[in-house]
Design a protein around this motif. Structure first.
Motif, mmCIF file in Angstrom:
data_model
loop_
_atom_site.group_PDB
_atom_site.id
_atom_site.type_symbol
_atom_site.label_atom_id
_atom_site.label_comp_id
_atom_site.label_asym_id
_atom_site.label_seq_id
_atom_site.Cartn_x
_atom_site.Cartn_y
_atom_site.Cartn_z
ATOM 1 N N HIS A 1 16.381 8.384 21.272
ATOM 2 C CA HIS A 1 15.514 9.520 20.950
ATOM 3 C C HIS A 1 14.064 9.114 20.786
ATOM 4 C CE1 HIS A 1 18.975 12.040 20.628
ATOM 5 N NE2 HIS A 1 19.530 11.182 19.789
ATOM 6 N N ALA A 2 13.792 7.833 20.906
ATOM 7 C CA ALA A 2 12.415 7.376 20.710
ATOM 8 C C ALA A 2 11.512 7.934 21.800
ATOM 9 C CB ALA A 2 12.387 5.855 20.707
ATOM 10 N N ARG A 3 10.341 8.384 21.400
ATOM 11 C CA ARG A 3 9.369 8.934 22.347
ATOM 12 C C ARG A 3 7.969 8.487 21.932
ATOM 13 N NH1 ARG A 3 13.395 10.153 24.122
ATOM 14 N NH2 ARG A 3 14.289 12.172 24.637
ATOM 15 N N ILE A 4 7.135 8.309 22.918
ATOM 16 C CA ILE A 4 5.722 8.120 22.632
ATOM 17 C C ILE A 4 5.135 9.507 22.393
ATOM 18 C CG2 ILE A 4 3.507 7.410 23.619
ATOM 19 C CD1 ILE A 4 5.381 5.068 22.910
ATOM 20 N N ILE A 5 4.435 9.660 21.278
ATOM 21 C CA ILE A 5 3.866 10.977 20.970
ATOM 22 C C ILE A 5 2.361 10.858 20.778
ATOM 23 C CG2 ILE A 5 5.970 11.897 19.919
ATOM 24 C CD1 ILE A 5 4.623 11.234 17.160
ATOM 25 N N SER A 6 1.704 11.972 20.778
ATOM 26 C CA SER A 6 0.281 12.023 20.470
ATOM 27 C C SER A 6 0.125 12.689 19.111
ATOM 28 C CB SER A 6 -0.475 12.838 21.515
ATOM 29 O OG SER A 6 -0.345 12.229 22.772
#
Ligand code: SF4
Ligand code: SF4
Ligand code: FES
Lengths: 474, 238
Positions: free
Chosen positions: B175-180
């Motif tokens: 579920h890891a995501r790069i977010i802003s």
């Protein structure tokens, strides 16, 4: 008991096909279908992708005519950016499309079709192919190979080795034509012309003895669709749409491709995974139309190049109205090779081809765009909807093989009616049915590209509509 | 500073204390494959491509975060290491959706190049084919989560070179995501200074300039190195 005879696969067509021939209680052919097993996931697969990736994505999905998808996709992108493509870029795209016509038609004629009528319809299958032909007419096969190479080389000179997956982009093209590239193209032209003329002479000489084929290999009235230029001349990229009926009357003219849906409906065939487009005002039955070389030659006023125009005049002697025999797709293809070569030759004189202003830049200015281009096999539509950021939300591809699907069914039925007498299928008929389909040069893997294997169900339906038998592959 | 001597692939090597095995190997002309390492920013040991064998240790150690020590005997090549590296690559490809032919980074992608160089010719694991988004809300840049390998290079350059702190990681595992910022569309970020450092840092086609078409996204990492060197070595022309 009604019976079905299934011929599978149709050899020499890239991809797989299934044909079903329906017999009635007396063993007479009542109907036939050429099933194109389309993997429908493809359009969905494009949804969510950036608009700018669409040319590369669609070109890679169709291994048979990537150039056509590339160009139609880039045009759809132009519409969404709402930009004026720099003139040089437009010309270079056209140049590539002409080269694509040459190479694709050369393959269809010399490799896939000529063996049938040169080796004889009833020649054994191991002879009735390009290798058999190589034994008897090596010079012809070699000339065909070289002609195809010429087209491929032009594409390569423009798009780079391996055809760059995204040479044409929304707003233009990524690289231009060098002077050295132009010279290479120029050097190849004389031989290409020679081969085109040779093939035309050959086909016309044979045509007298192929009367039976001309009469029964898909000879029926239908509508025809193709792009035309502002004066109704033959067009292959840009231009507007024209519908003509078999009497030669123009039904719709100068239709802006953006509005294609006003006239083209898409029926979903239960027997096929391919959508069958039809001319809306006449409905799915009466509205059957053909696209591709035959259609383009029917709808245009002139070819717009001197040698091909002489050939067009002669071609039109086949009929008073439109030329309706699908067998004459072959003839039309050869005339298109000729006009493409003439146009390429003419274009090479244009200094603008070497301009370095090749790409117009813009953001998303429209939320929908339709890109149309004449693929060798027929009119190709890419219809995209995007959100404000340029993420594709909806894709509709209308491909040549889909548009010709109804006509292919008719062709198969017509041929079968002449050859099937009773429950047995003569070998002679199989070859001819195959060829009937090959007239249309269908791009099967384009419409059937399998990301996964589609389970298949074959059904036997009797005259009263009951399912007599069912075979499935999961 | 104290100097340590060690052996890497049977070669005698000396390196300053506090140097990583990766740094010492590279100084000695021995290359170790890496993905999450980026010259100029600190290492986190996220990708495990740089695993090496250490004599006397049953565990494999990441060369980018393991410091040199006196007398170490390091091996960077072995069948076991090659097997692990290939497996790591296969897992990266199976985890998200990589369609190289249509990708903006095709031909200039570190992941793709690595797969070629490590002889990864097929993937033995089931493709997860997750449904992931493309974020094109930013005026200049785009992010395609389908191609992100969670190396966090973008996060590190964003925090430690630019100092904007826009990019972050949310979630764990798959579920890891790069977010802003606080997981909002990139275009809505109030901290992003549109400097483009993350674009330069990304090893794959996950981050790109808007409008890029297949194979068109080439990166210029020397710009990042220049900034780091200029800062650390006070090379600013002011
Ligand atoms: S990011 Fe690299 S590996 Fe992934 S699709 Fe793009 S080119 Fe291929
Ligand atoms: S976006 Fe690129 S740089 Fe950032 S974590 Fe993903 S792959 Fe690494
Ligand atoms: S480079 Fe060392 S763990 Fe990624």
């Amino acid at each position: 008991m009604a019976q079905r005879i299934v011929i599978d696969p149709v050899t020499r067509i890239e991809g797989h096909a299934k044909i079903t021939i329906q017999l009635d209680d007396d063993g007479q052919v009542t109907d036939a279908q050429f099933h194109v097993v389309e993997f429908r996931g493809f359009e969905r697969f494009c949804e969510g992708r950036p608009l700018w990736e669409m040319p590369g994505l669609t070109a890679r999905t169709c291994g048979i005519c990537p150039v056509s998808h590339l160009l139609a996709s880039a045009r759809a992108g132009d519409e969404i950016l709402a930009v004026q493509v720099p003139p040089a870029a437009d010309k270079l795209r056209r140049l590539m499309n002409l080269a694509q016509m040459v190479q694709s038609h050369a393959l269809s004629f010399f490799h896939l079709s000529a063996p049938d009528f040169l080796m004889g319809w009833d020649a054994p299958v191991e002879k009735r192919n390009v290798f058999g032909l190589l034994g008897t007419r090596p010079e012809l096969v070699r000339a065909g190979v070289r002609l195809r190479q010429f087209g491929q080389e032009v594409i390569e000179i423009l798009g780079g080795k391996k055809v760059h997956p995204s040479w044409a982009v929304p707003g233009g093209v990524r690289s231009g034509l060098t002077l050295a590239g132009r010279e290479r193209i120029r050097t190849g032209l004389p031989e290409a012309f020679q081969t085109a003329r040779l093939a035309l002479r050959l086909f016309k000489d044979l045509a007298g003895s192929l009367n039976r084929e001309i009469q029964i290999f898909g000879n029926f009235p239908s509508l025809f669709l193709g792009l035309v230029g502002p004066d109704g001349e033959w067009e292959h990229h840009g231009g507007r749409l024209r519908f003509m009926d078999s009497s030669g009357s123009i039904l719709v003219d100068q239709l802006d491709p953006q509005n294609y849906r006003e006239y083209i409906g898409e029926a979903v065939q239960s027997s096929s995974y391919l959508k069958s487009p039809y001319f809306k005002p006449l409905g799915p039955e009466e509205g059957m139309y053909r696209v591709g070389p035959l259609a383009r030659l029917n709808v245009c006023k002139s070819m717009g190049t001197p040698e091909a125009d002489v050939e067009l005049k002669e071609f039109r002697k086949h009929s008073n109205g439109a030329v309706t025999s699908s067998f004459l797709y072959h003839h039309a293809r050869l005339i298109e090779i000729l006009t493409s070569l003439e146009r390429i030759e003419r274009m090479l004189e244009d200094p603008e081809l070497h301009s370095d202003h090749l790409r117009a830049d813009a953001g998303v200015n429209r939320l929908r765009g339709v890109g149309v281009s004449e693929a060798p096999r027929g009119t190709l539509f890419h219809d995209y909807e995007v959100d404000r950021d340029g993420v594709v939300t909806k894709v509709n591809l209308v491909i040549a093989t889909g548009q010709n699907n109804l006509a292919m069914n008719r062709t198969v039925a017509q041929i079968a009616k002449h050859y099937v007498k009773g429950p047995h299928v003569p070998e002679a008929m199989l070859n001819r049915v195959e060829h009937g389909i090959r007239n249309f040069d269908p791009c099967l893997s384009c419409s059937t590209h399998a990301l996964g294997q589609m389970p298949l169900v074959i059904r036997l339906v009797g005259p009263d509509g009951t399912v007599l038998d069912e075979r499935r592959r999961d | 500073m104290a100097v340590r001597t060690l052996t890497i692939d049977s070669k005698q090597v000396s390196a300053e204390e506090g140097t990583t095995i990766l740094g010492a190997a590279r100084d000695a002309g021995i290359s170790i494959p890496t993905l999450c390492h980026l010259d100029g920013i600190y290492d986190v040991g996220a990708c495990r491509m740089c695993l090496v064998e250490l004599a006397g240790s049953p565990r494999l150690l990441p060369a980018c975060t393991t410091m040199v020590a006196e007398g170490m005997d390091v091996r960077t090549q072995s069948d076991r290491l090659r097997r692990y590296r290939r497996m790591i690559l296969e897992l990266l490809f199976a985890e998200r959706n990589h369609v190289c032919a249509a990708c903006v980074s095709n031909g200039h992608c570190e992941l793709q190049t690595m797969a070629y160089s490590q002889g990864m010719d097929h993937v033995r694991f089931a493709y997860q084919s997750p449904l992931l988004e493309v974020d094109l809300t930013h005026a200049s840049f785009g992010m395609d989560h389908n191609r992100c390998i969670l190396c966090t290079r973008c996060v590190r350059v964003c925090w430690h070179i630019e100092g904007a702190g826009t990019k972050n990681v949310s979630g764990r595992g798959t579920h890891a995501r790069i977010i802003s910022d606080l997981n909002q569309p990139w275009g809505m970020s109030e901290t992003c200074s549109a400097c483009g450092k993350c674009i330069q840092a990304c090893p794959t086609g996950a981050l790109f300039r808007r409008g890029m078409t297949a194979g068109e996204m080439e990166r210029d990492r020397t710009r990042l190195e220049f900034l780091v060197n200029a800062r650390e070595k006070k090379q600013w022309n002011v």
